[in-house]
Design a protein around this motif. Structure first.
Motif: not given
Length: 185
Positions: A159-175, A40-52
């Motif tokens: 498209a190249h979208f700038h600062d549209v994806h937030k992960y661990q308080e950092v913004y990332y671009d997406l293609l 999940r970190h490689g995708m800059r996404m939070d892990a779903h690592d709790t039952p909740e």
């Protein structure tokens, strides 16, 4: 668009994979990828690592599947029935006939062509059976492997979208890559 094909998802098959429509019996397998912090970190996404977190993700996609806004498969290797990948088309818009393809592969199978094979099968299903007009894929600029996968399948960067994806308080671009159903061109 064949709406019924979004609600009656078949088992699909490739040379090495059996793609089973997601069901409750796949929960543990799916969460083995979605709960993996490294994946999940490689995708800059939070892990779903709790039952909740796992249950919230499962319920959200269960509702999307019930509305025909997502289709998902759990892919297993034919040779030994080992879980290999989660394959998803989400954000299916019934008006514009467009959806977003996504995928995650078990770490031990990275670099073995599992994503390419599975995604090709799903794209073929969405174009040939669902008759969706277009598919997109949103990918981090740093994820060159995924960019190559979709490019080999005929997706084009649009498209190249700038600062549209937030992960661990950092913004990332997406293609964003797209492919129009070849039967519609």
């Amino acid at each position: 668009m064949n709406i019924n094909a979004l609600f009656n998802i078949p088992v699909l098959e490739t040379a090495r994979l059996i793609l089973q429509p997601i069901g409750d019996e796949h929960f543990t397998s799916v969460m083995s990828i979605l709960g993996d912090r490294e994946v999940r970190h490689g995708m800059r996404m939070d892990a779903h690592d709790t039952p909740e977190k796992q249950n919230a993700w499962w319920r959200r996609f269960e509702e999307s599947r019930k509305r025909g806004e997502a289709v998902q498969w759990a892919a297993f290797l034919k040779e030994n029935n080992t879980y290999a990948s989660l394959l998803t088309v989400k954000e299916i818009d019934h008006n514009s006939h467009r959806g977003e393809v996504g995928y995650s592969v078990v770490k031990s199978l990275w670099g073995k062509g599992i994503a390419s094979e599975g995604v090709k099968c799903v794209v073929d299903y969405m174009f040939n059976t669902v008759n969706i007009h277009s598919l997109i894929a949103q990918i981090l600029p740093s994820n060159e492997v995924s960019q190559k996968i979709v490019s080999r399948l005929g997706f084009v960067k649009e498209a190249h979208f700038h600062d549209v994806h937030k992960y661990q308080e950092v913004y990332y671009d997406l293609l964003q890559f797209y492919k129009i159903n070849p039967a519609h061109t």
